[in-house]
Motif scaffolding. Structure first.
Motif, short mmCIF file in Angstrom:
data_model
loop_
_atom_site.label_atom_id
_atom_site.label_comp_id
_atom_site.label_asym_id
_atom_site.label_seq_id
_atom_site.Cartn_x
_atom_site.Cartn_y
_atom_site.Cartn_z
N GLU A 133 1.96 1.99 -3.37
CA GLU A 133 1.17 2.40 -4.11
C GLU A 133 0.82 3.84 -4.02
OE1 GLU A 133 -3.09 1.07 -5.66
OE2 GLU A 133 -3.27 1.26 -3.66
N ASP A 134 0.90 4.08 -2.55
CA ASP A 134 0.46 5.69 -2.25
C ASP A 134 1.79 6.59 -2.91
OD1 ASP A 134 -1.60 4.93 -0.95
OD2 ASP A 134 -1.08 4.90 0.99
N LYS A 155 0.84 -1.18 -0.04
CA LYS A 155 0.07 -0.03 -0.10
C LYS A 155 0.89 1.15 -0.11
CE LYS A 155 -4.27 1.95 0.89
NZ LYS A 155 -3.99 3.05 -0.33
N VAL A 167 -5.92 -1.92 -1.82
CA VAL A 167 -5.02 -1.50 -2.69
C VAL A 167 -5.61 -1.81 -4.04
CG1 VAL A 167 -2.66 -2.48 -3.65
CG2 VAL A 167 -3.06 -2.48 -1.26
N THR A 168 -5.58 -1.02 -5.31
CA THR A 168 -6.11 -1.07 -6.39
C THR A 168 -5.14 -1.41 -7.48
OG1 THR A 168 -6.27 1.17 -6.69
CG2 THR A 168 -7.87 0.37 -5.63
N VAL A 218 -5.27 -8.27 -0.98
CA VAL A 218 -4.52 -7.03 -1.43
C VAL A 218 -5.88 -5.96 -1.59
CG1 VAL A 218 -3.68 -5.87 -3.40
CG2 VAL A 218 -2.58 -8.10 -2.43
N ARG A 219 -6.69 -6.71 -2.25
CA ARG A 219 -8.06 -5.66 -2.66
C ARG A 219 -8.89 -5.43 -1.30
NH1 ARG A 219 -5.64 -4.60 -6.59
NH2 ARG A 219 -5.42 -5.61 -8.50
#
Ligand code: FAD
Length: 303
Positions: free
Chosen positions: A174-175, A171, A204-205, A199-200
């Protein structure tokens, strides 16, 4: 008819498969020739991108750079350069990033890297260096509008204490601006699906692209797997049993095993795959053919 069991027969009911390929920088002239023959053979398949790894501790810095630059200069492929934080200050890593930008490279695979003493020993960030993949991703995004891919671990990274820590780490990446995660190789698709759910569920996308290793050499893959925490199922060992001295049958089995894994994931809705080529084209080319990826079709689609 069972739509989910179509080895070698991707059908209209299955989403179209697309590939990216990973290479490593060659160490000598003979390896250079093998790599370029492979790049040229795979180029007509129009992969989404091709990535070039970065040796432990930055040991291939020049070779990685030279290889991605040659891909830009001599092919129609889009290269992605791997980069790690190991053994270098932020200024030194930033210089590599700027060199990539100037060379026209717009995609970096951002990694922490393994400790200089080897995987399994404690990781100490370099004093004044980036601490991990998330920090490196942020650093890259500050320097230029790069596409940044990061790593993901369907069986957890061996350094993470538990699943929460592992997914938090993804995450953070991703951020920090990562646009895709590529996984460590794995053989058990159920584990991958469970991971994707975790993850989803954690919000988290990022696209999570499975890393697929065609088993060129079972013993070598088993050794790598032990080092990086990938489970080698008994059924896989059984498929390569007795083939140590029979390279030709081994290759045929390897292509079938990898195609079976990809088609099963495809039936679960996964469309993008990253293939670890080991700088060899035969197996990956055959695999792509089995999966319905064809040179002329790819050219038509891109036209
Ligand atoms: P990160 O995602 O940054 O971190 C991994 C784990 O370390 C985290 O889950 C967490 O448990 C722990 N951690 C991170 N930061 C902290 C912190 N601040 N405090 C406490 N714990 C922390 N290696 C190479 O040398 N060259 C390559 O080209 C290369 N390519 C790769 C490509 C892919 C697709 C993959 C999956 C791996 C690749 N690797 C490569 C291997 C990778 O470098 C190792 O797996 C390494 O051990 C972890 O790097 P990472 O970027 O995954 O680490």
């Amino acid at each position: 008819m069972n739509e989910t069991n179509t080895l070698g027969r991707p059908s209209a009911g299955h989403p179209k498969i697309s590939a990216s390929f990973e290479f490593f920088p060659p160490k000598n002239q003979a390896m250079e020739e093998t790599l370029w023959a492979s790049v040229k053979r795979l180029e007509p398949l129009k992969p989404r991108f091709v990535s070039v790894t970065y040796g432990a501790g930055g040991s291939t810095r020049e070779r990685t750079h030279r290889t991605v630059k040659r891909i830009i200069d001599e092919t129609s492929l889009k290269p992605a350069a791997h980069l790690t934080c190991v053994g270098a200050t932020k200024d030194e890593v930033n210089e590599v990033i700027r060199d990539y930008w100037e060379a026209g490279i717009r995609h970096i695979v951002a990694l922490r890297g393994d400790p200089p003493a080897g995987a399994g020993t404690a990781y100490e960030p370099h004093p004044g260096g980036y601490a991990n993949g998330a920090e490196l991703t942020a650093g890259i995004r500050e320097i230029g509008d790069f596409e940044v891919s990061v790593s993901a671990y369907p069986e957890r990274h061996p350094d993470s204490a538990d699943w929460d820590e592992d997914i938090d780490n993804l995450k953070r990446k991703e951020d920090a601006g990562a646009t895709r995660a590529i996984t460590q190789f794995f053989f058990e698709n159920d584990m991958f699906e469970e991971y994707l759910n975790r993850v989803r569920n954690a919000g988290v996308t990022l696209p999570i692209v499975p890393g697929i290793v065609p088993v060129h050499n079972f013993k070598q893959v088993a050794r790598f797997s032990a080092a990086c925490g990938t489970t080698v199922p008994d059924w896989l060992e059984r498929r390569f049993e007795g083939l140590d001295d029979d390279a030709e049958t081994r290759r045929l089995v390897a292509a079938a095993v990898a195609a079976e894994q990809v088609l099963d994931l495809n039936a679960r809705g996964i469309t993008d795959f990253h293939f670890y080529t080991m700088n060899r084209s035969e197996l990956v080319y055959a695999l792509c053919h089995l999966l319905g990826i064809r040179a002329d079709e790819a050219v038509e689609a891109a036209a």
